[in-house]
Write a protein that holds these residues in place. Structure first.
Motif, PDB file in Angstrom:
ATOM      1  N   UNK A 186      39.136  28.544  49.480  1.00 41.98           N
ATOM      2  CA  UNK A 186      38.699  29.811  50.353  1.00 41.98           C
ATOM      3  C   UNK A 186      37.204  30.132  50.400  1.00 41.98           C
ATOM      4  N   UNK A 187      36.788  30.348  51.696  1.00 48.00           N
ATOM      5  CA  UNK A 187      35.525  30.757  51.840  1.00 48.00           C
ATOM      6  C   UNK A 187      35.499  32.071  52.464  1.00 48.00           C
ATOM      7  N   UNK A 188      34.729  33.035  51.886  1.00 47.83           N
ATOM      8  CA  UNK A 188      34.670  34.374  52.587  1.00 47.83           C
ATOM      9  C   UNK A 188      33.561  34.357  53.732  1.00 47.83           C
ATOM     10  N   UNK A 197      30.515  39.696  42.113  1.00 47.56           N
ATOM     11  CA  UNK A 197      31.058  38.667  41.393  1.00 47.56           C
ATOM     12  C   UNK A 197      32.284  39.136  40.672  1.00 47.56           C
ATOM     13  N   UNK A 198      32.684  40.504  40.647  1.00 47.02           N
ATOM     14  CA  UNK A 198      33.823  41.098  40.346  1.00 47.02           C
ATOM     15  C   UNK A 198      35.045  40.759  41.330  1.00 47.02           C
ATOM     16  N   UNK A 199      34.852  40.186  42.301  1.00 51.80           N
ATOM     17  CA  UNK A 199      35.977  40.087  43.443  1.00 51.80           C
ATOM     18  C   UNK A 199      36.459  38.630  43.181  1.00 51.80           C
ATOM     19  N   UNK A 200      37.752  38.390  43.417  1.00 51.15           N
ATOM     20  CA  UNK A 200      38.249  37.115  43.489  1.00 51.15           C
ATOM     21  C   UNK A 200      37.965  36.380  44.780  1.00 51.15           C
ATOM     22  N   UNK A 201      37.263  36.797  45.654  1.00 56.78           N
ATOM     23  CA  UNK A 201      36.883  36.217  46.886  1.00 56.78           C
ATOM     24  C   UNK A 201      35.526  35.903  46.909  1.00 56.78           C
ATOM     25  N   UNK A 202      34.976  36.078  45.639  1.00 59.80           N
ATOM     26  CA  UNK A 202      33.540  35.847  45.495  1.00 59.80           C
ATOM     27  C   UNK A 202      33.040  34.577  46.202  1.00 59.80           C
ATOM     28  N   UNK A 203      31.896  34.541  46.889  1.00 62.28           N
ATOM     29  CA  UNK A 203      31.457  33.410  47.550  1.00 62.28           C
ATOM     30  C   UNK A 203      29.754  33.163  47.346  1.00 62.28           C
ATOM     31  N   UNK A 204      29.195  32.027  46.644  1.00 63.99           N
ATOM     32  CA  UNK A 204      28.033  32.124  46.381  1.00 63.99           C
ATOM     33  C   UNK A 204      26.862  32.573  47.528  1.00 63.99           C
ATOM     34  N   UNK A 224      32.998  27.461  40.639  1.00 64.56           N
ATOM     35  CA  UNK A 224      33.249  28.704  41.666  1.00 64.56           C
ATOM     36  C   UNK A 224      34.753  29.004  41.215  1.00 64.56           C
ATOM     37  N   UNK A 274      35.873  32.964  40.225  1.00 57.70           N
ATOM     38  CA  UNK A 274      36.967  33.585  40.930  1.00 57.70           C
ATOM     39  C   UNK A 274      38.025  34.060  40.135  1.00 57.70           C
ATOM     40  N   UNK A 279      36.906  36.771  37.957  1.00 53.55           N
ATOM     41  CA  UNK A 279      36.795  38.042  38.627  1.00 53.55           C
ATOM     42  C   UNK A 279      38.365  38.605  38.839  1.00 53.55           C
ATOM     43  N   UNK A 292      39.520  42.302  36.242  1.00 53.84           N
ATOM     44  CA  UNK A 292      40.110  43.625  36.603  1.00 53.84           C
ATOM     45  C   UNK A 292      41.442  43.992  35.937  1.00 53.84           C
ATOM     46  N   UNK A 309      43.719  34.912  45.141  1.00 59.38           N
ATOM     47  CA  UNK A 309      43.479  35.707  46.430  1.00 59.38           C
ATOM     48  C   UNK A 309      44.627  35.702  47.402  1.00 59.38           C
TER      49      UNK A 309
END
Lengths: 144, 119
Positions: free
Chosen positions: A4-6, A39-46, B60, B64, B67, B71, B100
């Protein structure tokens, strides 16, 4: 399956609030930096800036360990010869209580093009008052 | 033996290089001498980074997953240890995707990991 890429269009900058009273500076700054960087989101994209806003109140009541109020030094240089200025944490906090937290958080964010934008989402207030009531900030998640 | 000089093949080589550097910037695209060096570098970086890509993505996915589990109050290492103990062999790519796209499934994995980690 593709990873996945945000995209920037999907980013949502939420709001958090934290009371700095009685909190250790470093531990608090880690939590703030995590929220600001996203960085606390599972969708984090660098390369995508998906950080949240963080409101810090009671910055003047933040705690430092040991003798650090006297021993922790902040250095600046005016670029003139002999222009090195040194301040202890106590001196800085007496003058600008917000800056102690701002500097600590800044040092914990990666040096990249998103850092300035992410720091703009950090609002630090010396007292208990803040003007962001309308944004309805949620409590900042713990260091865990 | 007849003497062979580089006329035809030298030109062919230079044309090949110039074709491959299309899309580079400024003299790296226009000037053969600069282009040749740029091409050598670019191929070397491409080779290295095809290998680095595998590490980049794994890190990466780990970020994820971390993260997603933090939570819920546990750390990445505890989560992975718990999954391993309970015999879940999903890789990190799948786990990051579930975090996700399928929160329900991920929540079940979280429970599994928590129970296994407590034992």
């Amino acid at each position: 399956m593709r990873t996945y890429q945000q995209t920037t269009a999907q980013t949502a900058h939420g709001w958090y609030i934290v009371d700095a009273a009685g909190q250790r500076l470093g531990t608090l700054a880690v939590r703030i930096a995590r929220a600001l960087s996203g960085k606390h989101k599972p969708t984090w994209t660098p390369h995508i800036d998906d950080g949240d806003h963080v409101v810090v109140v009671n910055a003047e009541k933040v705690e430092l360990g040991g003798q650090k109020w006297k021993q922790k030094l902040y250095y600046r240089h005016s670029n003139y010869p002999g222009g090195l200025k040194v301040q202890t944490a106590r001196e800085l906090a007496d003058k600008h209580p917000e800056r102690v937290i701002e500097k600590a958080v800044r040092g914990m964010l990666p040096t990249n093009r998103m850092r300035d934008a992410q720091l703009r989402r950090l609002s630090v207030y010396a007292g208990a008052e803040h003007p962001h009531g309308a944004q309805n900030p949620a409590p900042l998640p713990g260091s865990n | 033996m007849a003497r062979i000089k580089r006329g035809v093949h030298g030109l062919k080589h230079r044309r090949k290089v110039m074709k491959l550097v299309k899309g580079f910037r400024a003299s790296r695209r226009r000037n053969y001498r600069v282009a040749n060096e740029a091409l050598l570098k670019s191929l070397a970086y491409a080779f290295r980074d095809r290998r680095a890509r595998k590490r980049d993505f794994r890190s990466l996915w780990i970020s994820r997953i971390n993260a997603a589990v933090r939570r819920e109050g546990i750390s990445y290492s505890v989560f992975m240890h718990g999954l391993k103990k309970s015999g879940v062999s999903l890789n990190r790519k799948a786990l990051a995707d579930l975090a996700i796209s399928d929160e329900k499934a991920f929540g079940m994995l979280l429970n599994l990991a928590r129970q296994a980690a407590q034992k």
